[in-house]
Write a protein that holds these residues in place. Sequence first.
Motif, PDB file in Angstrom:
ATOM      1  N   ILE A  81      73.618 -25.960  -8.472  1.00  0.00           N
ATOM      2  CA  ILE A  81      74.321 -25.060  -7.457  1.00  0.00           C
ATOM      3  C   ILE A  81      73.279 -25.309  -6.389  1.00  0.00           C
ATOM      4  O   ILE A  81      73.876 -25.234  -5.042  1.00  0.00           O
ATOM      5  CB  ILE A  81      74.400 -23.555  -7.982  1.00  0.00           C
ATOM      6  CG1 ILE A  81      75.615 -23.696  -8.777  1.00  0.00           C
ATOM      7  CG2 ILE A  81      74.663 -22.704  -6.860  1.00  0.00           C
ATOM      8  CD1 ILE A  81      75.639 -22.393  -9.670  1.00  0.00           C
ATOM      9  N   HIS A  82      71.835 -25.281  -6.707  1.00  0.00           N
ATOM     10  CA  HIS A  82      70.987 -25.043  -5.313  1.00  0.00           C
ATOM     11  C   HIS A  82      70.892 -26.581  -4.692  1.00  0.00           C
ATOM     12  O   HIS A  82      70.948 -26.519  -3.540  1.00  0.00           O
ATOM     13  CB  HIS A  82      69.588 -24.988  -5.826  1.00  0.00           C
ATOM     14  CG  HIS A  82      69.390 -23.440  -6.255  1.00  0.00           C
ATOM     15  ND1 HIS A  82      69.733 -22.384  -5.429  1.00  0.00           N
ATOM     16  CD2 HIS A  82      68.851 -22.742  -7.340  1.00  0.00           C
ATOM     17  CE1 HIS A  82      69.471 -21.399  -5.945  1.00  0.00           C
ATOM     18  NE2 HIS A  82      69.060 -21.388  -7.183  1.00  0.00           N
TER      19      HIS A  82
ATOM     20  N   THR B 148      83.773 -24.508  -2.312  1.00  0.00           N
ATOM     21  CA  THR B 148      83.009 -26.126  -2.234  1.00  0.00           C
ATOM     22  C   THR B 148      81.829 -26.000  -3.533  1.00  0.00           C
ATOM     23  O   THR B 148      81.700 -27.103  -3.927  1.00  0.00           O
ATOM     24  CB  THR B 148      82.402 -26.353  -0.928  1.00  0.00           C
ATOM     25  OG1 THR B 148      83.628 -26.402   0.149  1.00  0.00           O
ATOM     26  CG2 THR B 148      81.776 -27.734  -0.716  1.00  0.00           C
ATOM     27  N   VAL B 149      81.163 -24.992  -3.382  1.00  0.00           N
ATOM     28  CA  VAL B 149      79.972 -24.981  -4.269  1.00  0.00           C
ATOM     29  C   VAL B 149      80.303 -24.900  -5.696  1.00  0.00           C
ATOM     30  O   VAL B 149      79.898 -25.545  -6.507  1.00  0.00           O
ATOM     31  CB  VAL B 149      79.083 -23.981  -4.008  1.00  0.00           C
ATOM     32  CG1 VAL B 149      78.048 -23.743  -4.977  1.00  0.00           C
ATOM     33  CG2 VAL B 149      78.445 -23.756  -2.526  1.00  0.00           C
ATOM     34  N   ALA B 150      81.380 -24.137  -5.713  1.00  0.00           N
ATOM     35  CA  ALA B 150      81.957 -24.189  -7.123  1.00  0.00           C
ATOM     36  C   ALA B 150      82.492 -25.553  -7.738  1.00  0.00           C
ATOM     37  O   ALA B 150      82.200 -25.930  -8.917  1.00  0.00           O
ATOM     38  CB  ALA B 150      83.276 -23.139  -7.275  1.00  0.00           C
ATOM     39  N   CYS B 151      83.030 -26.299  -6.900  1.00  0.00           N
ATOM     40  CA  CYS B 151      83.441 -27.673  -7.055  1.00  0.00           C
ATOM     41  C   CYS B 151      82.197 -28.496  -7.556  1.00  0.00           C
ATOM     42  O   CYS B 151      82.575 -29.508  -8.326  1.00  0.00           O
ATOM     43  CB  CYS B 151      84.169 -28.411  -6.089  1.00  0.00           C
ATOM     44  SG  CYS B 151      85.705 -27.920  -5.488  1.00  0.00           S
ATOM     45  N   SER B 152      81.076 -28.293  -7.248  1.00  0.00           N
ATOM     46  CA  SER B 152      79.888 -28.947  -7.722  1.00  0.00           C
ATOM     47  C   SER B 152      79.896 -29.064  -9.086  1.00  0.00           C
ATOM     48  O   SER B 152      79.035 -29.937  -9.802  1.00  0.00           O
ATOM     49  CB  SER B 152      78.457 -28.681  -6.985  1.00  0.00           C
ATOM     50  OG  SER B 152      78.282 -27.350  -7.310  1.00  0.00           O
ATOM     51  N   LEU B 153      80.235 -27.929 -10.038  1.00  0.00           N
ATOM     52  CA  LEU B 153      80.061 -27.849 -11.255  1.00  0.00           C
ATOM     53  C   LEU B 153      80.959 -28.602 -12.191  1.00  0.00           C
ATOM     54  O   LEU B 153      81.076 -28.944 -13.470  1.00  0.00           O
ATOM     55  CB  LEU B 153      80.413 -26.468 -11.986  1.00  0.00           C
ATOM     56  CG  LEU B 153      79.388 -25.455 -11.315  1.00  0.00           C
ATOM     57  CD1 LEU B 153      79.925 -23.946 -11.438  1.00  0.00           C
ATOM     58  CD2 LEU B 153      78.111 -25.432 -12.151  1.00  0.00           C
TER      59      LEU B 153
END
Length: 284
Positions: A132-133, A57-62
């Motif tokens: 990311i944060h 999920t966090v990777a998708c934020s990129l």
Amino acid sequence: MGDIDIELYGYLIDHLDAISDEWFGLRIKEEGSIYSVDAGERMENTLREQNRLTNLTVACSLLEDKKQFEESKDKWARIVAESRIQSNTPIHEVLGALSKVRDIYWSFVKKFTSIRNEEVTKDDLHRWGKIIHLAFDELYVEFSEMYFKLMTNRLSAQLDLIDELSSPVIKINSETGVLPLIGDIDTYRAKKIAEIVPKKCVDIGIARLYIDLSGVTIIDTMVAHQLYDMTRILDLLGIQTRITGIRPEIAQTAIQLGLNFSKIDTYSSLQQALGEEFLIVAEQ
């Protein structure tokens, strides 16, 4: 979104399991916690699967497609919140575990930076840190909101069950039921009784209802009114109401309020009332 962002995304996707491995390596023995190192293989598999979804999920934020991140975030929040409620895990433990994931996640960003040192600029690092944060912050909020929503629904269902159990209409023959009321009755409980009992009587086919007050110690003004109104509702529904076990102080309260129970048969005890009931049935 630049090529270096795509490369970082690919690097993080390739290292989803490695991030989880490092996170698991930080576990210690914590009695009663699902995050304890000795929580068991089944729980470890569950946590590993959920942690992989966190990292994904966090990777998708990129990515430029923010819809993918939102959908993954919503899915993650529901899965994790339902799991933590089921395991009775408090919110602070979940947020603490998520903070450790954040630290490890950022360490992998640094590893990528060291590998591609000549291609990564300070602006890239600043942008990634912000993205990311912010993604982790959104996970905190989404999880907390989902946890609160699910827990509220769960508590509401439990309260409804308690309300049902505190108003037990016991059917003793084809037409007769008993409502034994026990303990203190406040305004909230009296209101719920008045809402639940008439419907329950209709549903199970009660024609005569004995309301036993012998287990009730105190009835205040509002409660007396609620019970009186309930007897009137039952009367409109064609259900005969009979009251048993009225204590002297309760009778005094009713008189002081001008509540007219003259049309309702009253008995000193439930035993006396049911004895008469059985005689009537036997004569029939």
